[in-house]
Design a protein around this motif. Structure first.
Motif, PDB file in Angstrom:
ATOM      1  N   VAL A 200      -9.622   1.064  39.642  1.00  0.00           N
ATOM      2  CA  VAL A 200      -8.852   0.645  40.441  1.00  0.00           C
ATOM      3  C   VAL A 200      -7.556  -0.460  39.636  1.00  0.00           C
ATOM      4  N   ALA A 201      -8.281  -1.349  38.923  1.00  0.00           N
ATOM      5  CA  ALA A 201      -7.853  -2.301  38.460  1.00  0.00           C
ATOM      6  C   ALA A 201      -6.958  -1.673  37.247  1.00  0.00           C
ATOM      7  N   ILE A 202      -7.372  -0.815  36.311  1.00  0.00           N
ATOM      8  CA  ILE A 202      -6.670   0.023  35.508  1.00  0.00           C
ATOM      9  C   ILE A 202      -5.645   0.573  36.122  1.00  0.00           C
ATOM     10  N   THR A 203      -5.536   1.196  37.216  1.00  0.00           N
ATOM     11  CA  THR A 203      -4.716   2.157  37.735  1.00  0.00           C
ATOM     12  C   THR A 203      -3.494   1.100  38.244  1.00  0.00           C
ATOM     13  N   ALA A 204      -3.922  -0.010  38.822  1.00  0.00           N
ATOM     14  CA  ALA A 204      -2.889  -1.002  39.478  1.00  0.00           C
ATOM     15  C   ALA A 204      -2.068  -1.592  38.170  1.00  0.00           C
ATOM     16  N   ILE A 205      -2.631  -2.165  37.160  1.00  0.00           N
ATOM     17  CA  ILE A 205      -1.972  -2.719  36.219  1.00  0.00           C
ATOM     18  C   ILE A 205      -1.019  -1.885  35.394  1.00  0.00           C
ATOM     19  N   VAL A 228     -11.265  -3.025  30.880  1.00  0.00           N
ATOM     20  CA  VAL A 228     -10.005  -2.818  31.738  1.00  0.00           C
ATOM     21  C   VAL A 228      -8.592  -3.086  30.909  1.00  0.00           C
ATOM     22  N   TYR A 229      -8.607  -4.294  30.049  1.00  0.00           N
ATOM     23  CA  TYR A 229      -7.582  -4.625  29.467  1.00  0.00           C
ATOM     24  C   TYR A 229      -7.147  -3.445  28.376  1.00  0.00           C
ATOM     25  N   LEU A 230      -8.215  -2.917  27.639  1.00  0.00           N
ATOM     26  CA  LEU A 230      -8.154  -1.535  26.698  1.00  0.00           C
ATOM     27  C   LEU A 230      -7.600  -0.532  27.416  1.00  0.00           C
ATOM     28  N   GLN A 231      -8.073  -0.151  28.715  1.00  0.00           N
ATOM     29  CA  GLN A 231      -7.604   0.988  29.101  1.00  0.00           C
ATOM     30  C   GLN A 231      -6.041   0.824  29.826  1.00  0.00           C
ATOM     31  N   ALA A 232      -5.872  -0.315  30.154  1.00  0.00           N
ATOM     32  CA  ALA A 232      -4.675  -0.652  30.852  1.00  0.00           C
ATOM     33  C   ALA A 232      -3.728  -0.527  29.911  1.00  0.00           C
ATOM     34  N   ILE A 233      -3.771  -0.900  28.564  1.00  0.00           N
ATOM     35  CA  ILE A 233      -2.642  -1.154  27.560  1.00  0.00           C
ATOM     36  C   ILE A 233      -2.377   0.074  27.210  1.00  0.00           C
ATOM     37  N   GLU A 234      -3.370   1.177  27.110  1.00  0.00           N
ATOM     38  CA  GLU A 234      -3.384   2.394  26.531  1.00  0.00           C
ATOM     39  C   GLU A 234      -1.854   2.945  26.641  1.00  0.00           C
ATOM     40  N   ASP A 235      -1.307   3.270  27.817  1.00  0.00           N
ATOM     41  CA  ASP A 235      -0.011   3.743  28.272  1.00  0.00           C
ATOM     42  C   ASP A 235       1.140   3.110  27.706  1.00  0.00           C
ATOM     43  N   VAL A 236       0.898   1.599  27.626  1.00  0.00           N
ATOM     44  CA  VAL A 236       1.817   0.632  27.237  1.00  0.00           C
ATOM     45  C   VAL A 236       2.211   0.968  25.831  1.00  0.00           C
TER      46      VAL A 236
END
Ligand code: ADP
Ligand code: ZN
Length: 723
Positions: A200-205, A228-236
């Motif tokens: 949920v967190a990864i998707t939201a970010i 969560v940070y690691l997976q959220a910044i992947e697309d960035v």
């Protein structure tokens, strides 16, 4: 001739007009005469033509052809200057790397790299008895490394030894500065499957990319925030955008850095206080050129320019090291919010124990609120308990009951962590005959006894002196220590548990570059069974074999005059508890106290930080304290306390305003330091702007007061402590 507005690093709240043949772009540095000195200033823009142009001095030199700071960064500097009421010239000075402040070239600087020389296997054979050197050589042999990167893992001594033996050699290279260079190497390594809350967190970010969207990621210790940070910044990163990550002073470990580097196979720019000026500038330049995908750094890293800003993360956002306590007293977390806003990027504030400020913003729906309530990988929650020490026999500050529990954990082959809030042997030295305490006369506080160095040290000003043989008041030789510090616990534990190995981790024992690192890895290699230490142990390190955390005594915080003491205590206790029982081993934490019935402790232990923090917010609201009201503090100190007091008394008259309550002059919590008496005025209001407006209005007059030049004074907006 044209006139330009220049910000000059002097403690005056104004900009200066100079003449120039051509208008340099805003954000370029210029050398200008100032009084009888030459200073490096920054062009802010064109100035109006002054009435009397004859007195206007000329710019000596235009240092930069292209702006060092872009519009966004310049706007942030203006905001900082306005919000913290700090001179713009000094703000810009703070925002630049040291070499650029001095007028050095902004062209890429050469960086020192290390490469292997000769036959590595032969060398390794020769290094059988120097484990660290062998490890270092192996690392360099896998790939050439920047000196700055190598030094985050190995000490200079290890590197120097290898160089002396001729096994490695330096190589000087200029950075290439190719934008988005990391995309060439970018490859996402293996990663765990996120659990439901993490998803949920990864998707939201991740979905908030390309816009300003602040999030509070409230996740219990070990719940997988970093994941969560690691997976959220992947697309960035995949989009070619950059990520800036702020971490607390002590939280920046090689493990953290390598976790990011390894996941994506790219260089990570690292900025911390021990970096030399050249290395710091190199990272700054590579980030500014868009060459680094990830920059991790402590407080001042928030000033790193990014060519392709993509996301900002503040880890352990509650940590006090994010607030600068001198000069420009900014809060890096608050600046991160402003920066994310002006760069139009998502911001993630992560913590197991969020500050009440951020929690309040999340509860008021100003921030997206993300929760991780479970520990990752099946680790169970630490059991938290109070140990009533009243009437118990105590040895070395430990109650008999506590010693028994420790024995049980040690007998099972587990590690025990003992937290003490003071380093040194004892926080005071008293005369058993007359009661006189040996105090630092500059601070009027007891000296701390450091037995290992046979001396007394003042923890407020750093003054040291030998341990006296006799009482300076009555002449008796009956001096005795009072209270316990880490050194004494260490001594005590070796008597109580003579067959167990222990290690002391505090700011005295971790001096030296990679010492903390080595200690932590030795702990995790189970070379020690007992760990004794201070706050350092509470900051994010993983101790998979620790199953028991003992908190010696924190009753003092229950009765502190600082209204933030209970928040800080709760954060400390919760973070410490989080060190235990990480892997498959369940953990427990015991807190020794003389006040087991205290409502704060009861609430914290039984209901946890999240409940406790929400209660505390209600209390702050009732009491009219931050974050519901805003504060600013004007401090003054002088050897003659009378002067400091009178200065504030007069300043107070100038600061009167209907919407602002001003208290004081009051003594600071530390009333005297380094021979100077210290006082403060506390301004408080429900309207943040009213305080700012009133200070802005009054500062010119305060500065002009005759007393203003006789005392040391400063303005602190959103003060985080009152010492
Ligand atoms: P925090 O940053 O909250 O302390 P970490 O991200 O460091 O937590 O995670 C703690 C440990 O759990 C790490 O060893 C990490 O690799 C592991 N971990 C995190 N998320 C998961 C997951 N979804 N599945 C399995 N292990 C995980
Ligand atoms: Zn002192």
């Amino acid at each position: 001739m044209i006139f330009v507005e220049v910000a000059v690093p002097v403690p005056l709240r104004q900009v200066f007009t100079y003449q120039c043949e051509q208008l340099p772009e805003p954000g370029c540095r210029v050398a200008v005469p100032f009084g009888n000195r030459q200073l490096v200033g920054m062009v802010l823009g064109p100035a109006e033509t002054p009435n009397d142009t004859s007195k206007i001095k000329f710019v000596t030199d235009v240092i930069d052809r292209t702006p060092l700071l872009n519009d966004t960064m310049l706007r942030l500097c203006h905001w900082l200057s306005q919000y913290y009421l700090h001179p713009i010239g000094e703000v810009i000075h703070t925002a630049l790397p040291v070499l650029l402040r001095k007028g050095g070239s902004a062209e890429p600087v050469e960086e020192k790299w290390w490469q292997p020389v000769g036959d590595i296997d032969v060398h390794l054979g020769a290094l059988k008895r120097s484990k660290r050197q062998a490890e270092c050589l192996q690392l360099v042999a896998t790939e050439a490394l920047r000196d700055s990167e190598l030094k985050t893992v190995f000490s200079s001594t290890v590197i120097r030894e290898l160089e002396k033996k001729g096994f490695i050699a330096p190589d000087y290279r200029k950075p290439s500065l190719q934008p988005a260079l990391w995309l060439e190497h970018f490859a996402v390594g293996s990663k765990p499957l996120p659990d439901r809350e993490q998803s949920v967190a990864i998707t939201a970010i991740s979905q908030a990319r390309g816009q300003f969207a602040p999030f509070l990621l409230e996740g219990v210790t070990g719940s997988g925030k970093t994941e969560v940070y690691l997976q959220a910044i992947e697309d960035v990163l995949a989009e070619g955008k950059q990520v800036l990550i702020l971490v607390p002073e002590i939280g920046l470990t090689p493990q953290t850095v390598s976790r990011f580097a390894q996941r994506f196979g790219i260089d990570v720019g690292v900025l911390h206080s021990q970096l030399n000026d050249k290395d710091r500038l190199a990272v700054w330049q590579r980030a500014r050129a868009g060459e680094l995908g990830i920059v991790i750094g402590t407080r001042s890293a928030i000033f790193t320019p990014l060519r392709f800003p993509g996301m900002i993360i503040v880890d352990e956002e509650h940590d006090e090291s994010f607030k600068q306590q001198d000069g420009l007293r900014y809060h890096a977390r608050d600046l991160a919010v402003m920066r994310a806003n002006s760069e139009n990027v998502p911001l993630v504030l992560g913590s197991a124990t969020p500050s009440l400020e951020s929690l309040n913003n999340a509860l008021a729906n100003k921030y997206g609120h993300l929760h991780l309530t479970q520990r990752a990988g099946g680790a169970s929650k630490t059991l938290q308990q109070l140990l009533d020490v009243r009437d118990q026999r105590m040895q070395f500050g430990l109650a008999d009951g506590m010693i028994n529990i420790m024995r049980q954990h040690l007998a099972m082959g587990n590690q025990v962590l003992v937290f003490v809030n003071r380093r040194g042997y004892a926080p005071a030295l008293l005369c058993h005959h007359c009661g006189h305490s040996v105090d630092c006369h500059r601070c009027e506080r007891p000296f701390t006894v450091h037995r290992s160095q046979h001396r007394l040290q003042c923890h407020h000003c750093g003054a040291v002196k030998p341990v006296p043989a006799r009482c300076e008041q009555c002449g008796e030789t009956s001096l005795m220590t009072a209270g316990v510090g880490t050194e004494q616990i260490e001594e005590g534990l070796s008597q109580l548990f003579p067959d167990k190995k222990q290690i002391r981790i505090d700011s005295d024992s971790v001096r030296g570059k990679d010492k903390l690192q080595r200690m932590l890895s030795d702990v995790n290699a189970q070379k020690y069974q007992l760990l004794v230490g201070t706050q350092i142990l509470s900051k994010g390190h993983h101790f998979p074999h620790v199953t028991l955390v003992v908190i010696m005594d924190c009753d003092g915080a229950l009765f502190s005059a600082d209204f933030r003491a209970s928040e800080k205590l709760a954060q400390l206790v919760t973070q410490l508890a989080g060190r235990a029982g990480r892997a498959s081993k369940p953990g427990e934490m015991w807190l020794q106290t003389h006040n087991p019935g205290h409502p704060l402790l009861q609430d914290l232990i039984h209901n946890g930080y999240d409940h406790f923090a929400r209660q505390l917010l209600d209390e702050r609201q009732l009491a009219g304290l931050p974050p519901y009201q805003s504060q600013a503090v004007v401090r003054a100190e002088a050897a003659n306390g009378e002067l400091a007091w009178s200065f504030l008394q007069q300043a107070r008259q100038l600061l009167c305003h209907d919407a602002v309550r001003t208290h004081g002059p009051l003594p600071c919590l530390i009333e005297k330091r380094q021979g100077r008496f210290r006082f403060m005025l506390v301004m408080q209001s429900t309207q943040r702007n009213a305080i700012n407006a009133q200070l802005r209005h009054a500062l010119p007059n305060i500065t002009a007061m005759p007393l203003a030049s006789k005392v040391r004074w400063s303005v602190d907006v959103d003060p985080s402590d009152f010492s």
